[in-house]
Motif scaffolding. Structure first.
Motif, PDB file in Angstrom:
ATOM      1  N   PHE A 212      -3.129   3.392  -5.986  1.00 38.45           N
ATOM      2  CA  PHE A 212      -2.139   2.533  -5.684  1.00 38.45           C
ATOM      3  C   PHE A 212      -2.942   1.274  -5.458  1.00 38.45           C
ATOM      4  N   GLU A 213      -3.730   1.148  -4.433  1.00 32.46           N
ATOM      5  CA  GLU A 213      -4.547  -0.104  -4.378  1.00 32.46           C
ATOM      6  C   GLU A 213      -5.165  -0.666  -5.398  1.00 32.46           C
ATOM      7  N   TYR A 214      -5.910   0.173  -6.214  1.00 39.40           N
ATOM      8  CA  TYR A 214      -6.185  -0.545  -7.547  1.00 39.40           C
ATOM      9  C   TYR A 214      -5.294  -1.064  -8.379  1.00 39.40           C
ATOM     10  N   TRP A 215      -4.243  -0.505  -8.646  1.00 39.40           N
ATOM     11  CA  TRP A 215      -3.111  -1.091  -9.539  1.00 39.40           C
ATOM     12  C   TRP A 215      -2.768  -2.436  -8.868  1.00 39.40           C
ATOM     13  N   LYS A 216      -2.682  -2.286  -7.481  1.00 42.68           N
ATOM     14  CA  LYS A 216      -1.869  -3.579  -6.960  1.00 42.68           C
ATOM     15  C   LYS A 216      -2.926  -4.764  -7.088  1.00 42.68           C
ATOM     16  N   GLU A 217      -4.103  -4.504  -7.035  1.00 44.81           N
ATOM     17  CA  GLU A 217      -5.100  -5.463  -7.159  1.00 44.81           C
ATOM     18  C   GLU A 217      -4.943  -6.041  -8.692  1.00 44.81           C
ATOM     19  N   GLN A 218      -5.375  -4.984  -9.818  1.00 45.30           N
ATOM     20  CA  GLN A 218      -5.149  -5.242 -11.056  1.00 45.30           C
ATOM     21  C   GLN A 218      -3.783  -6.257 -11.396  1.00 45.30           C
ATOM     22  N   LYS A 238       5.027  -6.493   1.288  1.00 48.20           N
ATOM     23  CA  LYS A 238       5.042  -5.015   1.369  1.00 48.20           C
ATOM     24  C   LYS A 238       6.346  -4.480   1.754  1.00 48.20           C
ATOM     25  N   HIS A 239       6.864  -3.254   1.292  1.00 50.74           N
ATOM     26  CA  HIS A 239       8.064  -2.956   1.784  1.00 50.74           C
ATOM     27  C   HIS A 239       7.920  -2.255   3.169  1.00 50.74           C
ATOM     28  N   ASP A 240       8.936  -2.515   4.323  1.00 52.50           N
ATOM     29  CA  ASP A 240       8.787  -1.961   5.568  1.00 52.50           C
ATOM     30  C   ASP A 240       9.611  -0.600   5.397  1.00 52.50           C
ATOM     31  N   GLU A 241      10.801  -0.359   4.706  1.00 51.33           N
ATOM     32  CA  GLU A 241      11.495   0.478   4.381  1.00 51.33           C
ATOM     33  C   GLU A 241      11.128   1.105   3.242  1.00 51.33           C
ATOM     34  N   LEU A 242      10.756   2.441   3.123  1.00 50.28           N
ATOM     35  CA  LEU A 242      10.543   3.142   1.942  1.00 50.28           C
ATOM     36  C   LEU A 242      11.320   3.930   1.648  1.00 50.28           C
ATOM     37  N   ALA A 243      11.747   4.142   0.217  1.00 48.35           N
ATOM     38  CA  ALA A 243      12.466   5.257  -0.236  1.00 48.35           C
ATOM     39  C   ALA A 243      12.048   6.698   0.279  1.00 48.35           C
ATOM     40  N   ALA A 249       4.534   1.002  -1.298  1.00 47.78           N
ATOM     41  CA  ALA A 249       5.459   0.153  -2.051  1.00 47.78           C
ATOM     42  C   ALA A 249       5.194  -1.259  -1.809  1.00 47.78           C
ATOM     43  N   VAL A 250       5.138  -2.089  -2.849  1.00 52.21           N
ATOM     44  CA  VAL A 250       4.840  -3.560  -2.700  1.00 52.21           C
ATOM     45  C   VAL A 250       5.407  -4.369  -3.719  1.00 52.21           C
ATOM     46  N   ASP A 251       6.054  -5.446  -3.622  1.00 49.19           N
ATOM     47  CA  ASP A 251       6.525  -6.127  -4.563  1.00 49.19           C
ATOM     48  C   ASP A 251       5.566  -7.541  -4.803  1.00 49.19           C
ATOM     49  N   ILE A 252       5.595  -8.003  -6.020  1.00 44.47           N
ATOM     50  CA  ILE A 252       4.886  -9.176  -6.491  1.00 44.47           C
ATOM     51  C   ILE A 252       5.837  -9.988  -6.705  1.00 44.47           C
ATOM     52  N   GLU A 253       6.037 -11.191  -5.829  1.00 44.12           N
ATOM     53  CA  GLU A 253       7.046 -12.021  -5.800  1.00 44.12           C
ATOM     54  C   GLU A 253       6.688 -13.533  -6.312  1.00 44.12           C
ATOM     55  N   TYR A 254       7.572 -14.143  -7.063  1.00 45.95           N
ATOM     56  CA  TYR A 254       7.263 -15.552  -7.323  1.00 45.95           C
ATOM     57  C   TYR A 254       8.311 -16.392  -6.811  1.00 45.95           C
ATOM     58  N   GLN A 255       7.924 -17.515  -6.428  1.00 46.27           N
ATOM     59  CA  GLN A 255       8.705 -18.548  -5.630  1.00 46.27           C
ATOM     60  C   GLN A 255       9.503 -19.395  -6.811  1.00 46.27           C
ATOM     61  N   PHE A 256      10.874 -18.911  -7.077  1.00 47.93           N
ATOM     62  CA  PHE A 256      11.662 -19.516  -8.106  1.00 47.93           C
ATOM     63  C   PHE A 256      12.358 -20.664  -7.241  1.00 47.93           C
ATOM     64  N   PRO A 257      12.941 -21.627  -8.211  1.00 46.48           N
ATOM     65  CA  PRO A 257      13.687 -22.682  -7.394  1.00 46.48           C
ATOM     66  C   PRO A 257      14.771 -22.346  -6.452  1.00 46.48           C
ATOM     67  N   PHE A 258      15.443 -21.160  -6.540  1.00 49.90           N
ATOM     68  CA  PHE A 258      16.379 -20.554  -5.840  1.00 49.90           C
ATOM     69  C   PHE A 258      15.821 -19.733  -4.505  1.00 49.90           C
ATOM     70  N   TRP A 260      12.354 -16.933  -3.153  1.00 48.50           N
ATOM     71  CA  TRP A 260      11.312 -15.820  -3.589  1.00 48.50           C
ATOM     72  C   TRP A 260      12.010 -14.801  -4.327  1.00 48.50           C
ATOM     73  N   GLY A 261      11.670 -14.333  -5.266  1.00 48.66           N
ATOM     74  CA  GLY A 261      12.455 -13.139  -6.010  1.00 48.66           C
ATOM     75  C   GLY A 261      11.165 -12.261  -6.906  1.00 48.66           C
ATOM     76  N   GLU A 262      11.505 -10.908  -6.785  1.00 49.39           N
ATOM     77  CA  GLU A 262      10.549  -9.837  -7.345  1.00 49.39           C
ATOM     78  C   GLU A 262      10.356 -10.014  -8.695  1.00 49.39           C
ATOM     79  N   LEU A 263       9.226  -9.804  -9.041  1.00 46.92           N
ATOM     80  CA  LEU A 263       8.691  -9.641 -10.618  1.00 46.92           C
ATOM     81  C   LEU A 263       8.437  -8.372 -10.944  1.00 46.92           C
ATOM     82  N   GLU A 264       7.680  -7.694 -10.022  1.00 47.08           N
ATOM     83  CA  GLU A 264       7.056  -6.609 -10.051  1.00 47.08           C
ATOM     84  C   GLU A 264       7.032  -5.533  -9.046  1.00 47.08           C
ATOM     85  N   GLY A 265       7.527  -4.305  -9.112  1.00 49.86           N
ATOM     86  CA  GLY A 265       7.195  -3.401  -7.964  1.00 49.86           C
ATOM     87  C   GLY A 265       5.949  -2.554  -8.257  1.00 49.86           C
ATOM     88  N   ILE A 266       5.115  -2.371  -7.389  1.00 45.97           N
ATOM     89  CA  ILE A 266       4.055  -1.201  -7.401  1.00 45.97           C
ATOM     90  C   ILE A 266       4.315  -0.334  -6.561  1.00 45.97           C
TER      91      ILE A 266
END
Ligand code: ATP
Length: 439
Positions: A212-218, A238-243, A249-258, A260-266
């Motif tokens: 998990f840590e490896y893929w988060k970094e990659q 980082k997700h505080d609440e998990l399924a 679980a973490v999300d990689i987020e990008y700051q869009f003009p509207f 922060w929004g999720e690009l990818e979930g690990i």
């Protein structure tokens, strides 16, 4: 992201330059569906290829899959999507707007008109339904996949046996997913039909946290190295609440003009998916570890990216405006709109622009040479200033001008999109020159 970009400007540029159009536009469009035009298609494909190369081609431990959009409905029963995959929604009785409850700042007020006259929140399933065969009844109901990963789990043994992989290894797939989103919005960010790039990495449970840590970094590194995102525009959430089945679980987020929004979930998905498919299919989905002579259900680490969202983030990130004083085009205060797209994904990497129609034969020769290696375009229409402007908006990193000196000394001018620096280069060395710049 450039502070200058607003969604309005970006949507307008995307249409004008052929990146993204509204689907079925001549019929008034259809909410939540988008078409990619000529440059958008190439950009999206280049981003997809970059991901595929990074995640599959360059690795020995990840295999590819291309599964169908429609699967046996049991797949979605086992995954839990049919029972629960949705959002709570509420309708405003006054203005008739429909909202997702989790996205409302104050769930007792309509964000559209401020009314408190809202219906009780109710569950809404996002799976898109269809019928397979000539009879449209419940026995023939099927679903368009809501994510690309479920067919990966289902194909675990097929891929493992055919590829002779041993744990740990991954299976990756790129393809369409469909969700009947209640509120499609923010351009392509939340669509009803979109593409995902997903990779499921199967491993032993005791190694899973390390992977998990490896893929988060990659995966984080990928956005900096290949797509030129920076600390200001990218963050890990980082997700505080998990399924209930997830361990991390973490999300990689990008700051869009509207915002922060999720690009990818690990996601560390534990053995949830594989156990459920084993239970519902009655097939044994265990892995036999020959070294330890043990049998177990593999644990899964998932990396799940939205291709359309990444493409949108790349477009937002690239948008820039500068005052074109140095360009000597039009008025001094003219604004140059320039898409600073990374070379690797730019739909046109080099454009050949003859200064005069009389030079077209020579220019075509130059174009035919470079198009073997680079995504190239030949443009002879309109003034040179307008042609530069057009290429700047498409995000072309290099414009190559063929002029009358070219006939004399076989040199061309190469204009760098970002610095607007111009170099005189021998036509025969153009490919080397471009390769050097890219390095
Ligand atoms: P969100 O919370 O934004 O709805 P999600 O957590 O449901 O997203 P996942 O199910 O983890 O998303 O899907 C993985 C990726 O697929 C997301 O990170 C996103 O990039 C993409 N994605 C999900 N839903 C959509 C959509 N409606 N339109 C475009 N891309 C999407």
């Amino acid at each position: 992201m450039s502070e200058l970009v607003s969604m309005e400007k970006l949507v307008s540029l995307c249409k004008r330059r052929g990146f993204i159009f509204q689907s079925s536009e001549i019929y008034g469009g259809i909410n939540g569906f988008w078409d990619y035009g000529p440059y958008g298609t190439t950009l999206k494909r280049a981003i997809e290829n970059l991901w595929w190369k990074e995640m599959v081609v360059s690795r020995e431990d990840v295999e590819g899959l291309d599964s169908t959009v429609i699967c046996n409905p049991m797949v979605w029963k086992a995954s839990g999507h049919l029972e629960k995959f949705g959002d709570l929604m509420t309708d405003c009785r006054d203005c008739k707007a429909r909202h997702r409850v989790d996205q409302m700042e104050d769930p007792s007020l309509c964000p559209n008109c401020g009314s408190k006259n809202l219906t009780e929140p109710r569950e809404f399933n996002l799976m898109m339904k269809t019928y397979v065969g000539p009879i449209s009844d419940e026995d023939h109901a099927a679903y368009l996949r809501a994510e690309t990963c479920q067919p990966i789990f289902v194909n675990f043994h097929n891929v493992r046996i055919a590829s002779r992989q041993k744990l740990p290894f991954g299976i990756a797939q790129v393809g369409k997913a469909f969700r009947n989103e209640i509120n499609p919005r923010n351009f392509t960010f939340r669509s009803r039909e979109f593409s995902q790039m997903e990779m499921e990495y199967f491993c032993a449970d005791e190694e899973a946290m390390e992977w998990f840590e490896y893929w988060k970094e990659q995966r984080t590194k990928y956005y900096y190295d290949y797509l030129n995102f920076s600390d200001e525009t990218l963050r890990i959430h980082k997700h505080d609440e998990l399924a209930h089945y997830a361990k991390a679980a973490v999300d990689i987020e990008y700051q869009f003009p509207f915002g922060w929004g999720e690009l990818e979930g690990i996601h560390h998905r534990g053995t949830w998916d594989m156990s459920r498919h084993q239970q519902y299919s009655g097939e044994n989905l265990e892995y036999f570890d020959q070294k330890n002579k043990s049998k177990f259900i593999p644990t899964v680490i998932e990396t799940s990216v939205g291709l359309d969202r990444t493409t949108l983030a790349v477009l937002c990130n690239a948008y820039d405006e500068d005052t074109a004083e140095t360009q000597k085009i039009g008025k001094a205060e003219d604004v140059r709109v320039v898409m600073r797209l990374p070379f690797k994904v730019a739909p046109v990497q080099a454009a050949v622009l003859p200064l005069s129609k009389k030079l077209s034969e020579k220019a075509e020769g130059v174009y035919n040479d470079i198009k073997k290696q680079f995504r190239s375009e030949f443009d002879i229409t309109g003034s040179i200033g307008k042609r530069y402007r057009r290429q700047d908006e498409i995000g072309t990193p290099y414009c190559i001008t063929v002029d009358f000196d070219t006939i004399e000394d076989d040199t061309v001018t190469v204009r760098d999109r970002d610095s607007m620096k111009q170099d005189r280069v021998s036509a025969g060395k153009l490919i080397n020159y471009l390769n050097d710049q890219v390095k």
